[in-house]
Motif scaffolding. Structure first.
Motif, PDB file in Angstrom:
ATOM      1  N   ARG A  33      47.696  42.669  31.998  1.00 44.86           N
ATOM      2  CA  ARG A  33      49.105  42.299  31.905  1.00 44.86           C
ATOM      3  C   ARG A  33      49.825  43.123  32.963  1.00 44.86           C
ATOM      4  N   ALA A  34      50.333  42.464  33.980  1.00 49.38           N
ATOM      5  CA  ALA A  34      50.847  43.169  35.148  1.00 49.38           C
ATOM      6  C   ALA A  34      52.186  43.846  34.868  1.00 49.38           C
ATOM      7  N   GLU A  35      52.250  45.086  35.272  1.00 41.94           N
ATOM      8  CA  GLU A  35      53.482  45.882  35.210  1.00 41.94           C
ATOM      9  C   GLU A  35      54.167  45.901  36.577  1.00 41.94           C
ATOM     10  N   ARG A  63      46.239  32.286  47.524  1.00 37.92           N
ATOM     11  CA  ARG A  63      46.273  33.172  46.355  1.00 37.92           C
ATOM     12  C   ARG A  63      46.529  34.595  46.846  1.00 37.92           C
ATOM     13  N   PRO A  64      47.785  35.017  46.927  1.00 36.61           N
ATOM     14  CA  PRO A  64      48.075  36.338  47.493  1.00 36.61           C
ATOM     15  C   PRO A  64      47.343  37.449  46.759  1.00 36.61           C
ATOM     16  N   THR A  65      46.838  38.394  47.540  1.00 37.23           N
ATOM     17  CA  THR A  65      46.249  39.590  46.953  1.00 37.23           C
ATOM     18  C   THR A  65      47.362  40.607  46.684  1.00 37.23           C
ATOM     19  N   GLY A  66      47.027  41.638  45.960  1.00 35.93           N
ATOM     20  CA  GLY A  66      48.018  42.682  45.689  1.00 35.93           C
ATOM     21  C   GLY A  66      47.402  43.829  44.925  1.00 35.93           C
ATOM     22  N   ASP A  67      48.106  44.948  44.930  1.00 38.83           N
ATOM     23  CA  ASP A  67      47.674  46.140  44.203  1.00 38.83           C
ATOM     24  C   ASP A  67      48.344  46.130  42.839  1.00 38.83           C
ATOM     25  N   VAL A  68      47.609  45.703  41.834  1.00 40.55           N
ATOM     26  CA  VAL A  68      48.183  45.451  40.518  1.00 40.55           C
ATOM     27  C   VAL A  68      48.069  46.691  39.633  1.00 40.55           C
ATOM     28  N   VAL A  69      49.170  47.058  39.025  1.00 40.50           N
ATOM     29  CA  VAL A  69      49.195  48.081  37.974  1.00 40.50           C
ATOM     30  C   VAL A  69      49.448  47.353  36.666  1.00 40.50           C
ATOM     31  N   GLY A  70      48.612  47.586  35.682  1.00 39.26           N
ATOM     32  CA  GLY A  70      48.802  46.879  34.427  1.00 39.26           C
ATOM     33  C   GLY A  70      47.939  47.421  33.315  1.00 39.26           C
ATOM     34  N   THR A  71      48.017  46.763  32.174  1.00 40.48           N
ATOM     35  CA  THR A  71      47.265  47.156  30.990  1.00 40.48           C
ATOM     36  C   THR A  71      46.196  46.113  30.701  1.00 40.48           C
TER      37      THR A  71
END
Length: 329
Positions: A33-35, A63-71
């Motif tokens: 779940r992206a924060e 499909r863009p990539t990204g640095d995801v912070v989440g739970t």
């Protein structure tokens, strides 16, 4: 849930928000779940299409990539169930979304109380910034030239260079505000590489030449940088923002210079244990306050186009985040 993709190449306006079902993690994957999602320069080039250079070709839909912070909310087969509920960071595809699938093997555990900006650097940007300096075999007292030093990776590379014992760190950027930022994060000298005499300014700051060049710009910037290397100087190339894949004349290397390429995926494949160790090392440095990330802007997920505009106009310093829980204004 909401997701942002693009179905044709073009400007930021082609980024399209849509409502879709949550993805299902497959073997070796987790669902986050992206924060916050860290937006990276390279995705603006992929979105623009093959005209940006052959290295930036990706098929549609984008499909863009990204640095995801989440739970972690769910795990796929073969993944430890104990991961559910943990706050982590991951480099992922289809990252501009409320829920994102990521590979469990390369999750970065987020230290307690670390903010989203710092956490977004743990999986990709900070590991690249540290490893390119180690790939250059930085020695205490070395003079280091870091291009695009106001960017997400560059401003961390400046800090790592100082942490690893560099003598003089020269950072390049565009605009006076970016040069001030580069100095603020630790560079001894800041130079505008849009100025035609920028190599002369580097020579004035390092009359004996520079020991290390870190470059992700490419083109003429890389060519001029090779001429600035001292005997036994090392250049590490980890990108080509210009889209220009330069041929490096062998004659430039005869002056006891060397050039190394770097790619994070290749590094993880070649030396997974060391790559994992460095991720843990980086997390400890952030937790101890020895590294810091500057967040230029935090935008709602639906304003992904604005994030890309900021990056393409080169008006930002540090990190741009998409925040799924933020409201559009």
């Amino acid at each position: 849930m909401r997701r942002v993709r693009y179905y044709e190449y073009g400007g930021p306006e082609v980024l399209t928000a849509e409502d879709v079902d949550q993805p299902v993690p497959q073997a070796g994957q987790v669902l986050l779940r992206a924060e916050a999602i860290g937006v990276n320069f390279v995705d603006t080039r992929f979105r623009s299409g093959p005209g940006s250079g052959s290295i930036f070709h990706r098929p549609l839909p984008g499909r863009p990539t990204g640095d995801v912070v989440g739970t972690v909310t769910r795990v796929g087969p073969g993944v430890e169930p104990q991961l559910v509920g943990r706050r982590v960071a991951a480099l992922a595809e289809d990252a501009y979304a409320d829920y994102v699938v990521a590979e469990a093997l390369w999750l970065a555990a987020v230290p307690d109380h670390l903010d989203a900006g710092d956490a977004s650097m743990l999986a990709m940007s900070a590991p690249v910034a540290l490893r390119i300096l180690r790939a250059a075999q930085l020695n205490p007292g070395d003079t280091v030239l870091i291009h695009a030093a106001a960017g997400g990776i560059g401003h961390l590379a400046v800090q790592f260079a100082k942490f690893l014992g560099a003598g003089t760190v020269i950072g390049t950027a565009r605009s006076s505000s970016k040069l001030d930022f580069v100095r603020a994060v630790g560079a001894d000298v800041a130079i505008d590489y849009a100025q035609p005499d920028w190599p002369d300014q580097v020579r004035a700051a390092a009359p004996g030449g520079v020991d290390i060049v870190l470059d992700a710009v490419g083109g003429t910037i890389l060519q001029s940088s090779l001429d600035l290397l001292a005997p036994f100087g090392r250049a590490v190339v980890y990108g080509a923002a210009t889209g220009e894949l330069e041929q490096i004349p062998v004659v430039k290397l005869f002056a006891l210079r060397s050039v190394t390429g770097f790619n994070l995926t290749a590094w993880r494949h070649a030396s997974p244990d060391q790559a994992r160790h460095e991720m843990d090392e980086i997390a400890d440095l952030f937790a101890a306050g020895r590294l810091r990330t500057t967040v230029h802007a935090g935008l709602p997920l639906t304003q992904a186009a604005t994030a890309h505009e900021l990056i393409e106009t080169r008006s930002h310093t540090g990190r741009i985040l998409l925040l799924p829980d933020a409201r559009s204004t």
